[in-house]
Design a protein around this motif. Sequence first.
Motif, PDB file in Angstrom:
ATOM      1  N   LEU A   3       0.818  -1.207   0.000  1.00  0.00           N
ATOM      2  CA  LEU A   3       0.000   0.000   0.000  1.00  0.00           C
ATOM      3  C   LEU A   3       0.854   1.260   0.000  1.00  0.00           C
ATOM      4  O   LEU A   3       0.496   2.267  -0.599  1.00  0.00           O
ATOM      5  CB  LEU A   3      -0.903  -0.018   1.244  1.00  0.00           C
ATOM      6  CG  LEU A   3      -1.724   1.223   1.558  1.00  0.00           C
ATOM      7  CD1 LEU A   3      -2.789   1.439   0.491  1.00  0.00           C
ATOM      8  CD2 LEU A   3      -2.370   1.085   2.917  1.00  0.00           C
ATOM      9  N   PHE A   4       2.011   1.216   0.641  1.00  0.00           N
ATOM     10  CA  PHE A   4       2.830   2.403   0.816  1.00  0.00           C
ATOM     11  C   PHE A   4       4.088   2.440  -0.047  1.00  0.00           C
ATOM     12  O   PHE A   4       4.907   3.321   0.117  1.00  0.00           O
ATOM     13  CB  PHE A   4       3.223   2.546   2.283  1.00  0.00           C
ATOM     14  CG  PHE A   4       2.043   2.673   3.202  1.00  0.00           C
ATOM     15  CD1 PHE A   4       1.114   3.683   3.027  1.00  0.00           C
ATOM     16  CD2 PHE A   4       1.850   1.773   4.231  1.00  0.00           C
ATOM     17  CE1 PHE A   4       0.022   3.814   3.871  1.00  0.00           C
ATOM     18  CE2 PHE A   4       0.765   1.894   5.081  1.00  0.00           C
ATOM     19  CZ  PHE A   4      -0.155   2.908   4.901  1.00  0.00           C
ATOM     20  N   THR A   5       4.241   1.524  -0.974  1.00  0.00           N
ATOM     21  CA  THR A   5       5.484   1.464  -1.734  1.00  0.00           C
ATOM     22  C   THR A   5       5.625   2.582  -2.759  1.00  0.00           C
ATOM     23  O   THR A   5       6.738   2.955  -3.104  1.00  0.00           O
ATOM     24  CB  THR A   5       5.642   0.108  -2.446  1.00  0.00           C
ATOM     25  OG1 THR A   5       4.511  -0.096  -3.289  1.00  0.00           O
ATOM     26  CG2 THR A   5       5.784  -1.019  -1.453  1.00  0.00           C
ATOM     27  N   GLN A   6       4.544   3.141  -3.247  1.00  0.00           N
ATOM     28  CA  GLN A   6       4.613   4.170  -4.285  1.00  0.00           C
ATOM     29  C   GLN A   6       4.524   5.589  -3.742  1.00  0.00           C
ATOM     30  O   GLN A   6       4.371   6.533  -4.504  1.00  0.00           O
ATOM     31  CB  GLN A   6       3.491   3.944  -5.307  1.00  0.00           C
ATOM     32  CG  GLN A   6       3.531   2.599  -5.985  1.00  0.00           C
ATOM     33  CD  GLN A   6       4.801   2.403  -6.793  1.00  0.00           C
ATOM     34  OE1 GLN A   6       5.292   3.323  -7.428  1.00  0.00           O
ATOM     35  NE2 GLN A   6       5.343   1.205  -6.758  1.00  0.00           N
ATOM     36  N   PRO A  10       9.759  11.373   3.221  1.00  0.00           N
ATOM     37  CA  PRO A  10       9.052  10.975   4.445  1.00  0.00           C
ATOM     38  C   PRO A  10       7.592  11.425   4.414  1.00  0.00           C
ATOM     39  O   PRO A  10       7.195  12.268   3.599  1.00  0.00           O
ATOM     40  CB  PRO A  10       9.814  11.691   5.553  1.00  0.00           C
ATOM     41  CG  PRO A  10      10.420  12.868   4.901  1.00  0.00           C
ATOM     42  CD  PRO A  10      10.679  12.485   3.461  1.00  0.00           C
ATOM     43  N   MET A  11       6.809  10.859   5.346  1.00  0.00           N
ATOM     44  CA  MET A  11       5.385  11.146   5.428  1.00  0.00           C
ATOM     45  C   MET A  11       4.950  11.068   6.890  1.00  0.00           C
ATOM     46  O   MET A  11       5.390  10.175   7.611  1.00  0.00           O
ATOM     47  CB  MET A  11       4.615  10.122   4.597  1.00  0.00           C
ATOM     48  CG  MET A  11       3.134  10.380   4.520  1.00  0.00           C
ATOM     49  SD  MET A  11       2.318   9.257   3.383  1.00  0.00           S
ATOM     50  CE  MET A  11       2.909   9.903   1.828  1.00  0.00           C
ATOM     51  N   ARG A  40       4.265  10.816  14.341  1.00  0.00           N
ATOM     52  CA  ARG A  40       5.613  11.238  13.968  1.00  0.00           C
ATOM     53  C   ARG A  40       5.773  11.121  12.465  1.00  0.00           C
ATOM     54  O   ARG A  40       4.863  10.688  11.767  1.00  0.00           O
ATOM     55  CB  ARG A  40       6.675  10.401  14.686  1.00  0.00           C
ATOM     56  CG  ARG A  40       6.723   8.932  14.257  1.00  0.00           C
ATOM     57  CD  ARG A  40       7.895   8.233  14.937  1.00  0.00           C
ATOM     58  NE  ARG A  40       8.042   6.839  14.599  1.00  0.00           N
ATOM     59  CZ  ARG A  40       8.708   6.359  13.556  1.00  0.00           C
ATOM     60  NH1 ARG A  40       9.279   7.177  12.693  1.00  0.00           N
ATOM     61  NH2 ARG A  40       8.800   5.065  13.350  1.00  0.00           N
ATOM     62  N   GLU A  41       6.933  11.469  11.972  1.00  0.00           N
ATOM     63  CA  GLU A  41       7.245  11.346  10.552  1.00  0.00           C
ATOM     64  C   GLU A  41       7.861   9.974  10.296  1.00  0.00           C
ATOM     65  O   GLU A  41       8.735   9.531  11.044  1.00  0.00           O
ATOM     66  CB  GLU A  41       8.218  12.452  10.154  1.00  0.00           C
ATOM     67  CG  GLU A  41       8.467  12.512   8.683  1.00  0.00           C
ATOM     68  CD  GLU A  41       9.241  13.758   8.310  1.00  0.00           C
ATOM     69  OE1 GLU A  41       8.596  14.777   8.042  1.00  0.00           O
ATOM     70  OE2 GLU A  41      10.474  13.698   8.320  1.00  0.00           O
ATOM     71  N   TYR A  42       7.405   9.302   9.234  1.00  0.00           N
ATOM     72  CA  TYR A  42       7.911   7.991   8.853  1.00  0.00           C
ATOM     73  C   TYR A  42       8.751   8.135   7.597  1.00  0.00           C
ATOM     74  O   TYR A  42       8.381   8.860   6.677  1.00  0.00           O
ATOM     75  CB  TYR A  42       6.741   7.015   8.650  1.00  0.00           C
ATOM     76  CG  TYR A  42       6.025   6.778   9.965  1.00  0.00           C
ATOM     77  CD1 TYR A  42       6.458   5.787  10.826  1.00  0.00           C
ATOM     78  CD2 TYR A  42       4.979   7.592  10.366  1.00  0.00           C
ATOM     79  CE1 TYR A  42       5.845   5.602  12.054  1.00  0.00           C
ATOM     80  CE2 TYR A  42       4.364   7.416  11.594  1.00  0.00           C
ATOM     81  CZ  TYR A  42       4.802   6.411  12.429  1.00  0.00           C
ATOM     82  OH  TYR A  42       4.219   6.236  13.651  1.00  0.00           O
ATOM     83  N   LYS A  43       9.891   7.452   7.577  1.00  0.00           N
ATOM     84  CA  LYS A  43      10.872   7.627   6.504  1.00  0.00           C
ATOM     85  C   LYS A  43      10.667   6.698   5.314  1.00  0.00           C
ATOM     86  O   LYS A  43      11.170   6.960   4.230  1.00  0.00           O
ATOM     87  CB  LYS A  43      12.280   7.437   7.058  1.00  0.00           C
ATOM     88  CG  LYS A  43      12.612   8.480   8.094  1.00  0.00           C
ATOM     89  CD  LYS A  43      13.962   8.241   8.697  1.00  0.00           C
ATOM     90  CE  LYS A  43      14.195   9.284   9.790  1.00  0.00           C
ATOM     91  NZ  LYS A  43      15.379   9.039  10.549  1.00  0.00           N
ATOM     92  N   SER A  44       9.946   5.568   5.533  1.00  0.00           N
ATOM     93  CA  SER A  44       9.789   4.573   4.470  1.00  0.00           C
ATOM     94  C   SER A  44       8.699   3.578   4.859  1.00  0.00           C
ATOM     95  O   SER A  44       8.261   3.539   6.013  1.00  0.00           O
ATOM     96  CB  SER A  44      11.106   3.823   4.264  1.00  0.00           C
ATOM     97  OG  SER A  44      11.432   3.107   5.444  1.00  0.00           O
ATOM     98  N   ALA A  45       8.293   2.743   3.898  1.00  0.00           N
ATOM     99  CA  ALA A  45       7.328   1.679   4.196  1.00  0.00           C
ATOM    100  C   ALA A  45       7.867   0.733   5.275  1.00  0.00           C
ATOM    101  O   ALA A  45       7.118   0.373   6.192  1.00  0.00           O
ATOM    102  CB  ALA A  45       6.962   0.920   2.925  1.00  0.00           C
ATOM    103  N   PRO A  46       9.157   0.330   5.214  1.00  0.00           N
ATOM    104  CA  PRO A  46       9.677  -0.513   6.299  1.00  0.00           C
ATOM    105  C   PRO A  46       9.631   0.185   7.665  1.00  0.00           C
ATOM    106  O   PRO A  46       9.427  -0.478   8.692  1.00  0.00           O
ATOM    107  CB  PRO A  46      11.117  -0.801   5.876  1.00  0.00           C
ATOM    108  CG  PRO A  46      11.092  -0.721   4.385  1.00  0.00           C
ATOM    109  CD  PRO A  46      10.114   0.389   4.097  1.00  0.00           C
ATOM    110  N   ASP A  47       9.783   1.504   7.688  1.00  0.00           N
ATOM    111  CA  ASP A  47       9.679   2.253   8.937  1.00  0.00           C
ATOM    112  C   ASP A  47       8.261   2.124   9.502  1.00  0.00           C
ATOM    113  O   ASP A  47       8.071   1.934  10.714  1.00  0.00           O
ATOM    114  CB  ASP A  47      10.044   3.712   8.691  1.00  0.00           C
ATOM    115  CG  ASP A  47      10.190   4.543   9.947  1.00  0.00           C
ATOM    116  OD1 ASP A  47      10.398   3.969  11.041  1.00  0.00           O
ATOM    117  OD2 ASP A  47      10.125   5.784   9.838  1.00  0.00           O
ATOM    118  N   VAL A  48       7.248   2.202   8.647  1.00  0.00           N
ATOM    119  CA  VAL A  48       5.865   2.032   9.078  1.00  0.00           C
ATOM    120  C   VAL A  48       5.654   0.607   9.582  1.00  0.00           C
ATOM    121  O   VAL A  48       5.043   0.384  10.634  1.00  0.00           O
ATOM    122  CB  VAL A  48       4.867   2.353   7.944  1.00  0.00           C
ATOM    123  CG1 VAL A  48       3.441   2.044   8.355  1.00  0.00           C
ATOM    124  CG2 VAL A  48       4.992   3.801   7.516  1.00  0.00           C
TER     125      VAL A  48
END
Length: 56
Positions: A3-6, A10-11, A40-48
């Motif tokens: 879902l978050f790969t594209q 950060p988000m 908080r801010e997430y840097k990547s899909a793996p971070d989520v």
Amino acid sequence: MQLFTQLSWPMNKKALIEHAKEDTGIDRDLLDQLTKLPDREYKSAPDVQNALVTGE
């Protein structure tokens, strides 16, 4: 977490949830888990993914 790969990283949490809500096929359990993530801010899909597992 396809879902978050594209997304552009950060988000922040709010943007993640807004994106997830736009996906009509999202699992309601996943959406519920996203609302419980730390604000908080997430840097990547793996971070989520890590935050979902650890709660951090």
